[in-house]
Design a protein around this motif. Structure first.
Motif, PDB file in Angstrom:
ATOM      1  N   SER A 173       0.824  -1.211   0.000  1.00 36.32           N
ATOM      2  CA  SER A 173       0.000   0.000   0.000  1.00 36.32           C
ATOM      3  C   SER A 173       0.858   1.260   0.000  1.00 36.32           C
ATOM      4  O   SER A 173       0.580   2.225  -0.727  1.00 36.32           O
ATOM      5  N   LEU A 174       1.942   1.274   0.807  1.00 45.76           N
ATOM      6  CA  LEU A 174       2.832   2.433   0.855  1.00 45.76           C
ATOM      7  C   LEU A 174       3.469   2.700  -0.509  1.00 45.76           C
ATOM      8  O   LEU A 174       3.512   3.853  -0.968  1.00 45.76           O
ATOM      9  N   ALA A 175       3.960   1.653  -1.141  1.00 47.71           N
ATOM     10  CA  ALA A 175       4.646   1.819  -2.423  1.00 47.71           C
ATOM     11  C   ALA A 175       3.703   2.375  -3.484  1.00 47.71           C
ATOM     12  O   ALA A 175       4.048   3.318  -4.211  1.00 47.71           O
ATOM     13  N   VAL A 176       2.522   1.811  -3.576  1.00 50.75           N
ATOM     14  CA  VAL A 176       1.557   2.247  -4.590  1.00 50.75           C
ATOM     15  C   VAL A 176       1.160   3.704  -4.379  1.00 50.75           C
ATOM     16  O   VAL A 176       1.169   4.517  -5.311  1.00 50.75           O
ATOM     17  N   VAL A 177       0.819   4.064  -3.157  1.00 56.19           N
ATOM     18  CA  VAL A 177       0.348   5.423  -2.885  1.00 56.19           C
ATOM     19  C   VAL A 177       1.490   6.431  -3.001  1.00 56.19           C
ATOM     20  O   VAL A 177       1.287   7.554  -3.487  1.00 56.19           O
ATOM     21  N   LEU A 178       2.699   6.062  -2.559  1.00 50.87           N
ATOM     22  CA  LEU A 178       3.833   6.981  -2.680  1.00 50.87           C
ATOM     23  C   LEU A 178       4.121   7.296  -4.147  1.00 50.87           C
ATOM     24  O   LEU A 178       4.374   8.458  -4.506  1.00 50.87           O
ATOM     25  N   VAL A 179       4.077   6.283  -4.995  1.00 50.66           N
ATOM     26  CA  VAL A 179       4.275   6.507  -6.429  1.00 50.66           C
ATOM     27  C   VAL A 179       3.216   7.460  -6.965  1.00 50.66           C
ATOM     28  O   VAL A 179       3.520   8.387  -7.742  1.00 50.66           O
ATOM     29  N   PHE A 180       1.963   7.265  -6.542  1.00 52.47           N
ATOM     30  CA  PHE A 180       0.896   8.151  -7.004  1.00 52.47           C
ATOM     31  C   PHE A 180       1.127   9.584  -6.536  1.00 52.47           C
ATOM     32  O   PHE A 180       0.935  10.537  -7.302  1.00 52.47           O
ATOM     33  N   PHE A 181       1.541   9.763  -5.273  1.00 50.17           N
ATOM     34  CA  PHE A 181       1.812  11.107  -4.760  1.00 50.17           C
ATOM     35  C   PHE A 181       2.891  11.800  -5.599  1.00 50.17           C
ATOM     36  O   PHE A 181       2.785  12.983  -5.932  1.00 50.17           O
ATOM     37  N   ILE A 182       3.937  11.072  -5.937  1.00 48.21           N
ATOM     38  CA  ILE A 182       5.020  11.642  -6.731  1.00 48.21           C
ATOM     39  C   ILE A 182       4.523  12.013  -8.128  1.00 48.21           C
ATOM     40  O   ILE A 182       4.882  13.076  -8.673  1.00 48.21           O
ATOM     41  N   VAL A 183       3.681  11.156  -8.702  1.00 48.40           N
ATOM     42  CA  VAL A 183       3.102  11.451 -10.021  1.00 48.40           C
ATOM     43  C   VAL A 183       2.293  12.744  -9.965  1.00 48.40           C
ATOM     44  O   VAL A 183       2.387  13.596 -10.868  1.00 48.40           O
ATOM     45  N   VAL A 184       1.501  12.921  -8.909  1.00 45.41           N
ATOM     46  CA  VAL A 184       0.700  14.140  -8.766  1.00 45.41           C
ATOM     47  C   VAL A 184       1.610  15.365  -8.700  1.00 45.41           C
ATOM     48  O   VAL A 184       1.373  16.373  -9.384  1.00 45.41           O
ATOM     49  N   ILE A 185       2.656  15.294  -7.882  1.00 45.35           N
ATOM     50  CA  ILE A 185       3.571  16.432  -7.727  1.00 45.35           C
ATOM     51  C   ILE A 185       4.225  16.772  -9.068  1.00 45.35           C
ATOM     52  O   ILE A 185       4.350  17.947  -9.438  1.00 45.35           O
ATOM     53  N   VAL A 186       4.634  15.745  -9.814  1.00 43.63           N
ATOM     54  CA  VAL A 186       5.260  15.973 -11.115  1.00 43.63           C
ATOM     55  C   VAL A 186       4.265  16.610 -12.076  1.00 43.63           C
ATOM     56  O   VAL A 186       4.596  17.566 -12.808  1.00 43.63           O
ATOM     57  N   LYS A 187       3.037  16.125 -12.106  1.00 42.22           N
ATOM     58  CA  LYS A 187       2.028  16.658 -13.031  1.00 42.22           C
ATOM     59  C   LYS A 187       1.595  18.074 -12.662  1.00 42.22           C
ATOM     60  O   LYS A 187       1.198  18.841 -13.546  1.00 42.22           O
ATOM     61  N   VAL A 188       1.654  18.415 -11.381  1.00 40.69           N
ATOM     62  CA  VAL A 188       1.321  19.787 -10.985  1.00 40.69           C
ATOM     63  C   VAL A 188       2.312  20.761 -11.609  1.00 40.69           C
ATOM     64  O   VAL A 188       1.965  21.896 -11.966  1.00 40.69           O
ATOM     65  N   GLY A 189       3.559  20.319 -11.758  1.00 40.87           N
ATOM     66  CA  GLY A 189       4.561  21.100 -12.469  1.00 40.87           C
ATOM     67  C   GLY A 189       4.800  22.473 -11.885  1.00 40.87           C
ATOM     68  O   GLY A 189       5.147  22.621 -10.706  1.00 40.87           O
ATOM     69  N   ASP A 190       4.599  23.511 -12.701  1.00 43.19           N
ATOM     70  CA  ASP A 190       4.849  24.882 -12.273  1.00 43.19           C
ATOM     71  C   ASP A 190       3.889  25.329 -11.168  1.00 43.19           C
ATOM     72  O   ASP A 190       4.112  26.377 -10.550  1.00 43.19           O
ATOM     73  N   GLY A 191       2.842  24.546 -10.939  1.00 38.88           N
ATOM     74  CA  GLY A 191       1.883  24.902  -9.894  1.00 38.88           C
ATOM     75  C   GLY A 191       2.366  24.566  -8.491  1.00 38.88           C
ATOM     76  O   GLY A 191       1.712  24.922  -7.507  1.00 38.88           O
ATOM     77  N   ASN A 192       3.497  23.870  -8.398  1.00 33.14           N
ATOM     78  CA  ASN A 192       4.048  23.538  -7.080  1.00 33.14           C
ATOM     79  C   ASN A 192       4.482  24.807  -6.347  1.00 33.14           C
ATOM     80  O   ASN A 192       5.114  25.693  -6.939  1.00 33.14           O
ATOM     81  N   GLN A 193       4.127  24.864  -5.059  1.00 33.02           N
ATOM     82  CA  GLN A 193       4.463  26.021  -4.224  1.00 33.02           C
ATOM     83  C   GLN A 193       4.968  25.511  -2.869  1.00 33.02           C
ATOM     84  O   GLN A 193       4.255  25.546  -1.871  1.00 33.02           O
ATOM     85  N   VAL A 194       6.205  25.045  -2.847  1.00 35.36           N
ATOM     86  CA  VAL A 194       6.763  24.465  -1.634  1.00 35.36           C
ATOM     87  C   VAL A 194       6.820  25.497  -0.514  1.00 35.36           C
ATOM     88  O   VAL A 194       6.510  25.194   0.650  1.00 35.36           O
ATOM     89  N   VAL A 195       7.205  26.725  -0.852  1.00 32.09           N
ATOM     90  CA  VAL A 195       7.285  27.780   0.167  1.00 32.09           C
ATOM     91  C   VAL A 195       5.920  28.026   0.791  1.00 32.09           C
ATOM     92  O   VAL A 195       5.793  28.191   2.010  1.00 32.09           O
ATOM     93  N   THR A 196       4.885  28.023  -0.015  1.00 36.05           N
ATOM     94  CA  THR A 196       3.522  28.225   0.488  1.00 36.05           C
ATOM     95  C   THR A 196       3.132  27.127   1.473  1.00 36.05           C
ATOM     96  O   THR A 196       2.528  27.397   2.513  1.00 36.05           O
ATOM     97  N   ALA A 197       3.500  25.885   1.160  1.00 37.20           N
ATOM     98  CA  ALA A 197       3.112  24.750   1.991  1.00 37.20           C
ATOM     99  C   ALA A 197       3.801  24.768   3.347  1.00 37.20           C
ATOM    100  O   ALA A 197       3.303  24.151   4.303  1.00 37.20           O
ATOM    101  N   PHE A 198       4.936  25.466   3.453  1.00 36.48           N
ATOM    102  CA  PHE A 198       5.663  25.494   4.719  1.00 36.48           C
ATOM    103  C   PHE A 198       5.744  26.901   5.312  1.00 36.48           C
ATOM    104  O   PHE A 198       6.622  27.209   6.103  1.00 36.48           O
ATOM    105  N   ASN A 199       4.784  27.736   4.926  1.00 37.75           N
ATOM    106  CA  ASN A 199       4.708  29.104   5.429  1.00 37.75           C
ATOM    107  C   ASN A 199       3.526  29.238   6.374  1.00 37.75           C
ATOM    108  O   ASN A 199       2.377  29.062   5.951  1.00 37.75           O
ATOM    109  N   PRO A 200       3.734  29.536   7.658  1.00 31.48           N
ATOM    110  CA  PRO A 200       2.619  29.659   8.611  1.00 31.48           C
ATOM    111  C   PRO A 200       1.565  30.680   8.166  1.00 31.48           C
ATOM    112  O   PRO A 200       0.384  30.528   8.465  1.00 31.48           O
TER     113      PRO A 200
END
Length: 484
Positions: A173-200
């Motif tokens: 279950s971990l392997a399957v879901v982790l792969v899916f999470f990574i696929v989502v992050i890759v497909k989001v592409g330029d929409g990724n906002q790491v600073v936003t996710a870790f900004n209070p």
């Protein structure tokens, strides 16, 4: 055959580091937890408070707090290793009476959590088959009974089988879901906002919202310590149990950060979009692109399957921990001594039967008493799981708090006393916050779960004070509360 002198027996087994890790990861249920707790993290909960798009920050802070608790467990595991370790840790720090009451609360909490998950699995299988394929091959209660029979076999055959089963279920279950999470992050592409996710400041309530989200961040790790319950059955407990606890927390912590980020990023950091899939945002992301997802009907069905597999691992882990705990309490003369009987396979026979019987009772209640803990627009099995998980989570938070307080005394001879104070203070803060979150603005029937847990702890204290202390040699009587 059960041993007639069960109270003078120790559990058999030669488990390894891998088995211990499987137990902790299995009870945490990382896939199951990340699939259903993210909405609570972002603020879609009874209080309306949360981290918003900064949910990954709350998870990271929660992981740091749990590492403090894990460090305390690791230090104790080098000194005490038994079937009821966490109960022994509290005893070492706060005394026999508080320890006995804590043991009752802890193992009843683990049992109730596991029972709630069993009926959740049965109902989920029934409803998923009906919704996805339009078939109902078996009634919901029959699925529950099939699961119960399988659980009984695993408990009787021995903990090695249960941990290996948990390991396979969790890894797949971990392997399957982790792969899916990574696929989502890759497909989001330029929409990724790491600073936003870790900004209070991303949270609608700012830092206070992030800290409130930490309450649920801690709940994600509930059960991390259960490897310690296998100390008596592990070949090298002083070495492997501490490693298992810390490795489990670190590994699952990384998975949770990636999983929470993937979900808020997948919904473009839009809380309204995430809220429209509040039941299980993961499945919304796994749906077809035409529905706003990143997968397909087949991908969604695959993730639904692996979530069920992870739930099975949680159920097995809870049952293993509960049976070992009741066994240890009985062997220490805190519960009827019949519960300390050991089967010919070296497993806790009567304690396992009690665990199975408890599951059966709840299966019957779930099917026959549909008004118990009922909530509007919610299947009864979900309502039963919601109540049971709240009870179990609250109970474990109280035990973590007691262990953190007790460590200040029980580990006062540690060579790094500053680390004891730091870990103890961290544990007190995060568990105190989690307990607050479990009762703040929570209405009926869920609020009855913390009340019930407090009642069980009070009963445990009364029984402990009424109990006549007996002189038991921890070596000859095999009572494992003595330090190694």
């Amino acid at each position: 055959m059960a041993d007639s002198a069960g109270s003078n027996r120790r559990l058999g087994g030669s488990l390894t580091l891998v088995d211990a890790i499987a137990q902790s990861v299995g009870v945490m249920g990382p896939v199951f937890s990340i699939a259903f707790l993210v909405p609570l993290l972002v603020g879609l909960n009874a209080s309306g408070s949360g981290a918003g798009a900064a949910a990954p920050l709350s998870v990271a802070i929660g992981a740091i707090g749990v590492l403090g608790l894990g460090w305390i467990v690791a230090q104790y595991a080098r000194r005490i290793h038994s079937a009821g370790s966490l109960y022994d840790y509290v005893t070492d720090g706060l005394g026999k009476r508080v320890g006995a009451a804590a043991g009752l609360l802890y193992y009843v909490g683990i049992l109730v959590l596991g029972v709630g998950i069993l009926v959740m699995i049965g109902g989920t299988i029934h409803d998923t088959l009906q919704a996805e394929f339009g078939i109902t091959p078996l009634p919901e209660v029959v699925w529950d009974l099939i699961l119960l029979v399988g659980l009984g076999v695993v408990l009787y055959m021995g903990v090695a089988l249960s941990t290996r089963t948990q390991l396979v279920l969790a890894l797949v279950s971990l392997a399957v879901v982790l792969v899916f999470f990574i696929v989502v992050i890759v497909k989001v592409g330029d929409g990724n906002q790491v600073v936003t996710a870790f900004n209070p400041g991303t949270s609608p309530q700012g830092l206070s919202g992030v800290l409130f989200g930490v309450l649920y961040g801690v709940l994600l790790f509930t059960g991390f310590e259960t490897a310690a319950n296998l100390g008596e059955e592990t070949k090298h407990p002083k070495r492997d149990i501490p490693r298992a606890v810390l490795i489990s927390v670190l590994t699952v912590g990384v998975f949770y950060v990636i999983g929470s980020y993937s979900q808020v990023a997948g919904y473009q950091f839009n809380l309204d979009a995430l809220g429209s899939n509040a039941g299980a945002p993961l499945f919304g992301l796994a749906g077809p692109v035409s529905d706003g997802g990143f997968g397909s009907v087949a991908v969604r069905r695959l993730l639904e399957l692996v979530v069920i597999l992870d739930m099975l691992a949680v159920m097995i882990g809870c049952s293993v921990a509960a049976s070992r705990g009741f066994f240890a309490l009985a062997r220490d003369r805190r519960l009827p001594t019949a519960l300390s009987s050991v089967s010919g396979r070296g497993t806790p026979l009567v304690a396992s039967l009690v665990v199975v019987a408890a599951h059966l009772v709840v299966i019957v209640i779930t099917a026959a008493w549909t008004g118990l803990f009922a909530q509007e627009n919610m299947p009864h099995y979900v309502a039963m799981f919601s109540w049971g998980s709240t009870y179990g989570g609250f109970s474990l938070a109280v035990i973590y708090l007691l262990m953190s307080v007790g460590a200040l005394r029980g580990l006062r001879d540690h060579s790094k006393l500053w680390a004891v104070y730091l870990a103890g203070a961290t544990g007190i803060v995060v568990t105190g916050a989690a307990i607050f979150g479990a009762v703040y603005k929570v209405g009926a029937p869920i609020i009855y779960a913390p009340y019930a847990a407090i009642g069980v702890f009070a009963i445990g204290l009364v029984l402990a004070f009424l109990h006549r202390e007996q002189s038991i040699d921890p070596v000859t009587a095999a009572v494992p509360t003595a330090r190694a």
